[in-house]
Design an enzyme around this catalytic site. Structure first.
Site, PDB file in Angstrom:
ATOM      1  CG  ASP A  87      -1.409   1.335   1.454  1.00 14.32           C
ATOM      2  OD1 ASP A  87      -2.685   1.567   0.950  1.00 14.32           O
ATOM      3  OD2 ASP A  87      -1.049   2.041   1.947  1.00 14.32           O
ATOM      4  CB  THR A 124      -3.476   2.522  -1.881  1.00 12.28           C
ATOM      5  OG1 THR A 124      -3.106   3.728  -1.722  1.00 12.28           O
ATOM      6  CG2 THR A 124      -2.884   2.087  -3.452  1.00 12.28           C
ATOM      7  CG  ASP A 125      -3.329  -2.513   0.708  1.00  9.49           C
ATOM      8  OD1 ASP A 125      -2.897  -2.956  -0.779  1.00  9.49           O
ATOM      9  OD2 ASP A 125      -2.649  -2.937   1.342  1.00  9.49           O
ATOM     10  CG  LEU A 126      -8.490  -0.231   3.319  1.00  7.97           C
ATOM     11  CD1 LEU A 126      -9.047   0.600   4.559  1.00  7.97           C
ATOM     12  CD2 LEU A 126      -8.996  -1.745   3.706  1.00  7.97           C
TER      13      LEU A 126
END
Length: 452
Positions: free
Chosen positions: A184, A212-214
């Site tokens: 991320d 960013t991951d989420l």
């Protein structure tokens, strides 16, 4: 019992097929459309994705977050993990609850864990068998890794043409960076987010959670839902490519447009907004309060509540564009005003105001807020090794469908035996041999349930 479960699954699929045919007929021949009272409706207490099986080969955050959302919606999620290591986040602590990290517990509820060594041929066969009876496969290996194991999209589509194959990576399946691993914070750095986050004259800052991951997980979840809808029309699966960098760049939204269309390079503004004033956190006597004056009416409401009516007569602040131009002077006045009272006093003064506002909370403040308590955001599940585990409930509510926590995050290999025997119909002797040979790991435990 196995026959009953299989029959129920088949019955649900038949009902969906009939419903799809009915909907298709009404679209083709509008004259036979039923009235509102007579329309065929199939609602399941198990969730809108009941009957959909997800094969989850993801670890860390983006993939597990996506599959957890699908599990909340009723999909059966089978989480495939390494027999000895499991998902890396199982070890990301402290803090731990029992033997499980709080990190792992946050994004892995409503899943079944099966521990399989994919590098062994028998492990590959197990995954191929699961792919044949699953609707979706989600993976976040470095591009090319699963191809070498015989589990890439090209290989699986030959034996499971219905399968929706979603891959999540750092940089996508093509391009010069495709083989790079991605985290991320790296994608957030590469895609410009860290460059615009932090104090105006300070260093770049990482966002407090891995947004960013989420966001990539949310993109993947939406893409999978769309592919399931398309499969209803075509009967065919397809491959979906999601990557962290593309997600981050797409999430730069107005800042990206400012640069691409207006030639304006973004900068760090702390909690402030590049194009709206006032829109930031202000220090109070004992904390911080955030306000958002996105329109002239909202700015007017703020000035009246703060007893700063003279600002409304100041031509420097008559429009948002002018407020942006004269940001420093306006923010200085507002800061001096907010410092005169406590956060609680300002919240009382602003109550009922048309201006959006809110305190800068700690997590203890956020979860103890009366509105959050009323919404029952925190729920408790019983975990086989950790005892009572608290979970943040799904963020979306339906008027009829079920979107809920059904089971706690699994312990490693908790459902290996169940999946191999009930879903794949492997005889006990075969499962025992797979365990003995180290192809799979079984750690079956009692069922878990939501307590509150």
């Amino acid at each position: 019992m196995n026959f009953a479960v299989h029959s129920l699954r088949a019955f649900k699929q038949d009902l969906r097929s009939l419903y799809s045919a009915f909907v298709g007929a009404t679209r083709q021949y509008p004259g036979i459309a039923a009235s509102d009272e007579d329309q065929l409706q199939i609602h399941s207490n198990d969730g809108p994705l009941s009957g959909i099986r997800i094969l989850d080969l993801t670890r860390i955050l983006a993939g597990p977050f996506a599959t957890m959302i699908l599990g909340d919606l009723g999909a059966e999620v089978i989480k495939v993990e390494h027999p000895s290591k499991g998902d890396e986040t199982r070890h990301w602590g402290p803090p731990f609850v029992g033997t499980e990290s709080c990190y792992f517990l946050s994004v892995n509820r409503n899943k079944k864990s099966i521990a399989v060594d994919l590098k062994k041929q028998e492990g590959m066969y197990i995954l191929q068998d699961l792919a044949k009876c699953s609707d979706v496969l989600v993976e976040n290996f470095v591009p090319g890794s699963l191809d070498r194991l015989g589990l890439g999209y090209d290989a699986l589509k030959e034996i499971a043409p219905h399968l929706i194959y979603c891959t999540i990576s750092g940089y996508g399946s093509s391009g010069p960076y495709r083989k790079r691993p991605g985290y991320d914070v790296i994608a957030a750095s590469f895609g410009g987010l860290l460059g615009v986050t932090g104090p105006e004259d300070g260093e770049p800052c990482k966002v407090g959670v891995a947004m960013t991951d989420l966001s990539t997980g949310l993109y993947a979840h939406g893409a999978i839902m769309a592919a399931l809808l398309e499969r209803q029309r075509t009967g065919c699966g397809q491959k979906i490519d999601c990557d962290l960098l593309s997600t981050q760049l797409s999430c730069m939204v107005n800042l990206a447009s400012n640069y691409l269309n207006g030639g304006l390079e973004a900068k760090r503004w702390g909690t402030a907004h590049e194009s709206i004033v006032p829109y930031q956190a202000f220090p109070t006597k004992d904390g911080y309060l955030t306000v958002g004056g996105g329109s002239n009416d909202q700015f007017s409401a703020l000035c009246k509540r703060l007893n700063l009516n003279h600002l409304l007569q100041d031509n420097r602040y008559s429009t948002n564009a002018l407020r942006v131009k004269n940001r420093k002077a306006l923010v200085k006045t507002l800061k001096e005003t907010f410092l005169q009272k406590s956060t609680k006093e300002w919240l009382d003064i602003l109550e009922g105001c048309s201006l959006p506002y809110g305190p800068v909370n700690s997590l203890s403040d956020a979860f103890s807020d009366p509105h959050v308590v009323h919404e029952q955001v925190v729920q408790t599940v019983s975990h086989p090794s950790a005892g009572s585990v608290k979970q943040v409930a799904p963020a979306v509510k339906f008027s009829k469908s079920q979107n809920k926590i059904r089971s706690s995050p699994p312990i490693l290999g908790q459902h290996t035996w169940e999946v191999l025997s009930r879903i794949l119909k492997y005889p006990s002797e075969k499962v025992e041999k797979l365990v003995e040979e180290g192809v799979v790991y079984n750690n079956e435990s009692t069922e878990t349930c939501v307590k509150s």
